[in-house]
Design a protein around this motif. Structure first.
Motif, PDB file in Angstrom:
ATOM      1  N   GLU A 165      -5.523  10.757   0.063  1.00 55.07           N
ATOM      2  CA  GLU A 165      -6.975  10.603   0.034  1.00 55.07           C
ATOM      3  C   GLU A 165      -7.553  10.897  -1.345  1.00 55.07           C
ATOM      4  O   GLU A 165      -8.517  10.269  -1.791  1.00 55.07           O
ATOM      5  CB  GLU A 165      -7.633  11.511   1.075  1.00 55.07           C
ATOM      6  N   ALA A 166      -6.941  11.852  -2.054  1.00 49.38           N
ATOM      7  CA  ALA A 166      -7.455  12.258  -3.369  1.00 49.38           C
ATOM      8  C   ALA A 166      -7.328  11.150  -4.416  1.00 49.38           C
ATOM      9  O   ALA A 166      -7.960  11.238  -5.479  1.00 49.38           O
ATOM     10  CB  ALA A 166      -6.718  13.499  -3.852  1.00 49.38           C
ATOM     11  N   LEU A 167      -6.561  10.106  -4.123  1.00 52.74           N
ATOM     12  CA  LEU A 167      -6.394   9.022  -5.086  1.00 52.74           C
ATOM     13  C   LEU A 167      -7.602   8.084  -5.130  1.00 52.74           C
ATOM     14  O   LEU A 167      -7.684   7.210  -5.977  1.00 52.74           O
ATOM     15  CB  LEU A 167      -5.125   8.223  -4.778  1.00 52.74           C
ATOM     16  N   ARG A 168      -8.541   8.252  -4.192  1.00 51.57           N
ATOM     17  CA  ARG A 168      -9.796   7.481  -4.201  1.00 51.57           C
ATOM     18  C   ARG A 168      -9.537   5.970  -4.151  1.00 51.57           C
ATOM     19  O   ARG A 168      -9.953   5.209  -5.037  1.00 51.57           O
ATOM     20  CB  ARG A 168     -10.635   7.809  -5.439  1.00 51.57           C
ATOM     21  N   HIS A 169      -8.858   5.533  -3.135  1.00 53.51           N
ATOM     22  CA  HIS A 169      -8.565   4.113  -3.001  1.00 53.51           C
ATOM     23  C   HIS A 169      -9.856   3.309  -2.885  1.00 53.51           C
ATOM     24  O   HIS A 169     -10.904   3.829  -2.495  1.00 53.51           O
ATOM     25  CB  HIS A 169      -7.648   3.894  -1.795  1.00 53.51           C
ATOM     26  N   ARG A 170      -9.774   2.039  -3.217  1.00 54.12           N
ATOM     27  CA  ARG A 170     -10.961   1.192  -3.332  1.00 54.12           C
ATOM     28  C   ARG A 170     -10.828  -0.091  -2.533  1.00 54.12           C
ATOM     29  O   ARG A 170      -9.725  -0.605  -2.349  1.00 54.12           O
ATOM     30  CB  ARG A 170     -11.207   0.811  -4.806  1.00 54.12           C
TER      31      ARG A 170
ATOM     32  N   GLN B  40      -6.746   3.793   6.452  1.00 60.61           N
ATOM     33  CA  GLN B  40      -6.821   4.982   7.306  1.00 60.61           C
ATOM     34  C   GLN B  40      -5.426   5.435   7.722  1.00 60.61           C
ATOM     35  O   GLN B  40      -5.100   6.629   7.670  1.00 60.61           O
ATOM     36  CB  GLN B  40      -7.674   4.684   8.544  1.00 60.61           C
ATOM     37  N   GLN B  41      -4.602   4.475   8.088  1.00 61.73           N
ATOM     38  CA  GLN B  41      -3.235   4.780   8.514  1.00 61.73           C
ATOM     39  C   GLN B  41      -2.371   5.265   7.357  1.00 61.73           C
ATOM     40  O   GLN B  41      -1.674   6.286   7.460  1.00 61.73           O
ATOM     41  CB  GLN B  41      -2.627   3.513   9.128  1.00 61.73           C
ATOM     42  N   GLN B  42      -2.403   4.542   6.242  1.00 65.66           N
ATOM     43  CA  GLN B  42      -1.496   4.853   5.134  1.00 65.66           C
ATOM     44  C   GLN B  42      -1.942   6.065   4.317  1.00 65.66           C
ATOM     45  O   GLN B  42      -1.114   6.778   3.758  1.00 65.66           O
ATOM     46  CB  GLN B  42      -1.365   3.623   4.231  1.00 65.66           C
ATOM     47  N   ILE B  43      -3.240   6.314   4.233  1.00 66.41           N
ATOM     48  CA  ILE B  43      -3.710   7.525   3.555  1.00 66.41           C
ATOM     49  C   ILE B  43      -3.192   8.761   4.281  1.00 66.41           C
ATOM     50  O   ILE B  43      -2.736   9.728   3.650  1.00 66.41           O
ATOM     51  CB  ILE B  43      -5.251   7.538   3.477  1.00 66.41           C
TER      52      ILE B  43
ATOM     53  N   MET C  84       0.822  -1.208   0.000  1.00 65.12           N
ATOM     54  CA  MET C  84       0.000   0.000   0.000  1.00 65.12           C
ATOM     55  C   MET C  84       0.855   1.257   0.000  1.00 65.12           C
ATOM     56  O   MET C  84       0.637   2.185  -0.796  1.00 65.12           O
ATOM     57  CB  MET C  84      -0.928   0.002   1.218  1.00 65.12           C
ATOM     58  N   ASN C  85       1.824   1.300   0.877  1.00 62.92           N
ATOM     59  CA  ASN C  85       2.646   2.498   1.032  1.00 62.92           C
ATOM     60  C   ASN C  85       3.447   2.788  -0.230  1.00 62.92           C
ATOM     61  O   ASN C  85       3.541   3.938  -0.674  1.00 62.92           O
ATOM     62  CB  ASN C  85       3.564   2.332   2.243  1.00 62.92           C
ATOM     63  N   THR C  86       4.027   1.746  -0.816  1.00 57.94           N
ATOM     64  CA  THR C  86       4.822   1.938  -2.037  1.00 57.94           C
ATOM     65  C   THR C  86       3.958   2.495  -3.168  1.00 57.94           C
ATOM     66  O   THR C  86       4.352   3.428  -3.875  1.00 57.94           O
ATOM     67  CB  THR C  86       5.458   0.609  -2.474  1.00 57.94           C
ATOM     68  N   ALA C  87       2.774   1.903  -3.336  1.00 56.81           N
ATOM     69  CA  ALA C  87       1.890   2.347  -4.420  1.00 56.81           C
ATOM     70  C   ALA C  87       1.380   3.760  -4.182  1.00 56.81           C
ATOM     71  O   ALA C  87       1.369   4.599  -5.100  1.00 56.81           O
ATOM     72  CB  ALA C  87       0.726   1.370  -4.563  1.00 56.81           C
ATOM     73  N   MET C  88       0.937   4.050  -2.962  1.00 58.95           N
ATOM     74  CA  MET C  88       0.426   5.386  -2.662  1.00 58.95           C
ATOM     75  C   MET C  88       1.489   6.449  -2.868  1.00 58.95           C
ATOM     76  O   MET C  88       1.220   7.511  -3.448  1.00 58.95           O
ATOM     77  CB  MET C  88      -0.109   5.419  -1.226  1.00 58.95           C
ATOM     78  N   ASN C  89       2.698   6.188  -2.423  1.00 60.73           N
ATOM     79  CA  ASN C  89       3.781   7.164  -2.586  1.00 60.73           C
ATOM     80  C   ASN C  89       4.172   7.348  -4.042  1.00 60.73           C
ATOM     81  O   ASN C  89       4.717   8.390  -4.412  1.00 60.73           O
ATOM     82  CB  ASN C  89       5.004   6.745  -1.763  1.00 60.73           C
ATOM     83  N   ALA C  90       3.906   6.353  -4.870  1.00 63.24           N
ATOM     84  CA  ALA C  90       4.205   6.463  -6.301  1.00 63.24           C
ATOM     85  C   ALA C  90       3.054   7.110  -7.069  1.00 63.24           C
ATOM     86  O   ALA C  90       3.130   7.258  -8.287  1.00 63.24           O
ATOM     87  CB  ALA C  90       4.508   5.079  -6.875  1.00 63.24           C
ATOM     88  N   GLY C  91       1.974   7.465  -6.356  1.00 68.79           N
ATOM     89  CA  GLY C  91       0.854   8.154  -6.996  1.00 68.79           C
ATOM     90  C   GLY C  91      -0.194   7.234  -7.576  1.00 68.79           C
ATOM     91  O   GLY C  91      -0.977   7.648  -8.444  1.00 68.79           O
ATOM     92  N   PHE C  92      -0.257   5.995  -7.092  1.00 66.93           N
ATOM     93  CA  PHE C  92      -1.223   5.031  -7.621  1.00 66.93           C
ATOM     94  C   PHE C  92      -2.376   4.808  -6.650  1.00 66.93           C
ATOM     95  O   PHE C  92      -2.199   4.738  -5.440  1.00 66.93           O
ATOM     96  CB  PHE C  92      -0.541   3.685  -7.892  1.00 66.93           C
ATOM     97  N   GLN C  93      -3.553   4.681  -7.225  1.00 65.93           N
ATOM     98  CA  GLN C  93      -4.732   4.282  -6.475  1.00 65.93           C
ATOM     99  C   GLN C  93      -4.540   2.826  -6.043  1.00 65.93           C
ATOM    100  O   GLN C  93      -4.090   1.995  -6.828  1.00 65.93           O
ATOM    101  CB  GLN C  93      -5.962   4.412  -7.377  1.00 65.93           C
ATOM    102  N   VAL C  94      -4.907   2.519  -4.789  1.00 70.62           N
ATOM    103  CA  VAL C  94      -4.777   1.155  -4.277  1.00 70.62           C
ATOM    104  C   VAL C  94      -6.157   0.512  -4.197  1.00 70.62           C
ATOM    105  O   VAL C  94      -7.056   1.051  -3.543  1.00 70.62           O
ATOM    106  CB  VAL C  94      -4.088   1.145  -2.893  1.00 70.62           C
TER     107      VAL C  94
END
Length: 553
Positions: free
Chosen positions: A380-385, A371-374, A343-353
């Motif tokens: 939050e703007a990446l709209r994870h699913r 909740q923790q990683q966002i 999760m952290n790697t993808a979010m930091n790279a700008g990817f929706q998880v």
């Protein structure tokens, strides 16, 4: 003179490559019963005009239509026109393979499934492995997992591996297990289970991560074979009225094939690709960042993680024991540390998880980690699913809207699971399962899909299930937990604008309005006026994607 020649060449190239300038083609489709969503309200129209890939105008009843001039005029013959439907969770390569392997769907017994595999093998004598998908032991009279013995009777020397309908369990014969080196001493991997008999011998059933022990022995498809399978699948999918699919879990080599097809203008529908984590070279692929093709036919801005298994094979991770299997709570496929890493790697790279979670424990774990990683990644703007969001604690339902998490759900899972879900989780937990209405009341966004080939990719099956909570025999009579049903408008919304929103594409897809992409379908029957029990029977007459007709009856 050389300078003038250079400028002329540049101008010529511009004219040839700018379709909006050199090849503008305007089309108007008249005489339709048109429907779209505008600010969450239903809007009706009688004609649609588009130029190349974008919509120019919708004409409402009574408006004067433009004179034909140079434009192409098509008579819609009074048929129904809707925005193109979006499947927010499918598996394109697997679907293509399912069209080329033994189809075990609808098998009403173990012996029936075996006979289908036998018939497939007779029709394809040159195959080295007999593969198939679609068996579901919960639909059989004894509801027990099948065994290798029933396959061995017909396949003593040819390996067989048949995937369960949900893709979360596999059924092998003895020859296949021998080739894979499976013995009584083989240990179940983390996040997987080898089902054994009373003496400790493998029965032939491999659940979740244990399936890898078998599939590693099957020769992978060549690049050209994969490409051929993808084309077959895509051309079939558009015939159902799908104009876009979110491909839920591909590998880097699959992504490269999609890019090739895109560059060749060979994609008949839009693809929103999710990279499967972990997979080979996944970190390097994420480092390259999101990608969108120039024509928006291929979009790569998300990843897929799998937290647990499926309910039918008792792999879904529950907080308390299964109601029909004391001492068993299902499987988490990754530990907490690995889930955080992905999760952290993808979010930091700008990817929706987008994380698969079916059981209430898996959903709680995923929501807690989101909740923790966002917060840690400010994403939050990446709209994870959450993919499936199938069984939820009631206390977790409001968290979707609070965390801006999208519930990516499949309506036909409810109508397919209705005969076994209460057995698995009991009368209390079922109140938080397949809970579309509770989620919508809590302001969550639901993106609809099918999870094909687990279910049919036909979106009208999903629309029907959303509205009626019934199967195709109109059972149960008043719908299964019908208080969770949707209106026709809400159901259409989940397959159009909300599905587009779940891929950050709501500004170009999901509704029909000026400036948006010309993705739409023409139907035999009127979705909004036909008997709701007949919604699943509706037929697609034609499909347009990017202003091009890609399917016609």
């Amino acid at each position: 003179m050389k300078i003038l020649t250079k400028h002329l060449s540049t101008l010529t190239l511009f004219l040839l490559t700018s379709s909006s300038f050199a090849f503008a083609q305007t089309t108007i489709i008249t005489n339709v019963q048109g429907y779209t969503l505008a600010d969450r309200e239903l809007k009706q129209f009688t004609a649609i005009q588009f130029t190349n890939d974008k919509i120019d105008k919708l004409f409402i009843e009574g408006e004067v239509l433009p004179k034909p001039g140079q434009m192409t005029v098509i008579d819609g013959q009074g048929k129904t026109l809707l925005p193109g439907l979006i499947d927010a969770h499918g598996h394109i390569l697997s679907y293509g393979l399912s069209l080329m392997q033994a189809n075990l769907l609808g098998s009403l017994s173990e012996e029936s499934a075996v006979k289908k595999a036998v018939n497939y093998a007779k029709a394809n004598p040159d195959i080295t492995w007999v593969q198939g998908q679609g068996w579901n032991q919960t639909q059989w009279e004894n509801t027990q997992f099948p065994t290798a013995k029933s396959l061995d009777k017909y396949f003593p020397n040819k390996p067989v591996f048949l995937r369960r309908v949900d893709g979360h369990a596999g059924w092998a014969n003895t020859k296949a297990m021998e080739l894979a080196g499976i013995t009584s001493a083989t240990k179940s991997p983390t996040g997987g289970d080898i089902i054994r008999d009373k003496s400790g011998q493998p029965t032939g059933i491999f659940v979740d991560n244990a399936m890898d022990l078998m599939t590693k022995s099957i020769a992978p498809l060549t690049k050209q074979q994969q490409k051929s399978v993808l084309k077959k699948a895509l051309n079939k999918l558009v015939s159902f009225g799908l104009t876009s699919v979110h491909d839920a879990g591909i590998f880097t080599d699959n992504l490269e094939l999609f890019k090739e097809l895109s560059n060749e203008n060979a994609l008949p529908m839009r693809i929103n690709a999710m990279l499967y984590l972990p997979s080979e070279n996944w970190q390097e692929t994420l480092k390259q960042g999101p990608f969108t093709s120039r024509d928006n036919m291929l979009n790569f801005n998300s990843v897929k993680i799998q937290a647990d298994g499926a309910l039918g094979s008792r792999g879904a991770s529950l907080i308390a024991d299964y109601s029909d299997h004391a001492g068993h709570k299902g499987l988490m496929l990754h530990d907490r540390e690995k889930l955080i890493l992905y999760m952290n790697t993808a979010m930091n790279a700008g990817f929706q998880v987008n994380t698969h979670a079916i059981g209430d424990n898996a959903n709680k774990v995923v929501l807690d980690l989101y909740q923790q990683q966002i917060k840690a990644t400010n994403s939050e703007a990446l709209r994870h699913r959450v993919e499936h969001a199938q069984i939820l604690q009631l206390s977790d339902i409001p968290r979707f809207a609070e965390l801006n998490i999208i519930a990516s759900m499949q309506a036909t899972h409810a109508t397919s699971d209705k005969n076994m879900a209460v057995d698995r989780i009991g009368e209390e937990r079922i109140l938080g399962a397949y809970a579309w209405r509770k989620l919508m009341n809590a302001k969550a966004v639901i993106a609809a899909g099918s999870d094909f080939p687990v279910e049919s990719p036909n979106p009208f099956f999903g629309l029907h299930a959303s509205v009626t909570r019934q199967d195709h025999q109109n059972q149960p009579e008043n719908g299964w937990y019908s208080e969770e049903s949707m209106s026709r408008l809400e159901a259409l919304q989940t397959f159009t604008i909300d599905a587009a929103y779940s891929a950050h594409q709501e500004n170009i897809l999901g509704s029909l309005e000026k400036g948006k992409k010309a993705d739409f379908i023409l139907l035999e029957d009127n979705y909004f006026t036909e008997n709701q029990q007949d919604i699943w029977k509706n037929k697609v007459l034609a499909t347009w994607v990017n202003g091009k007709k890609v399917f016609a009856q």
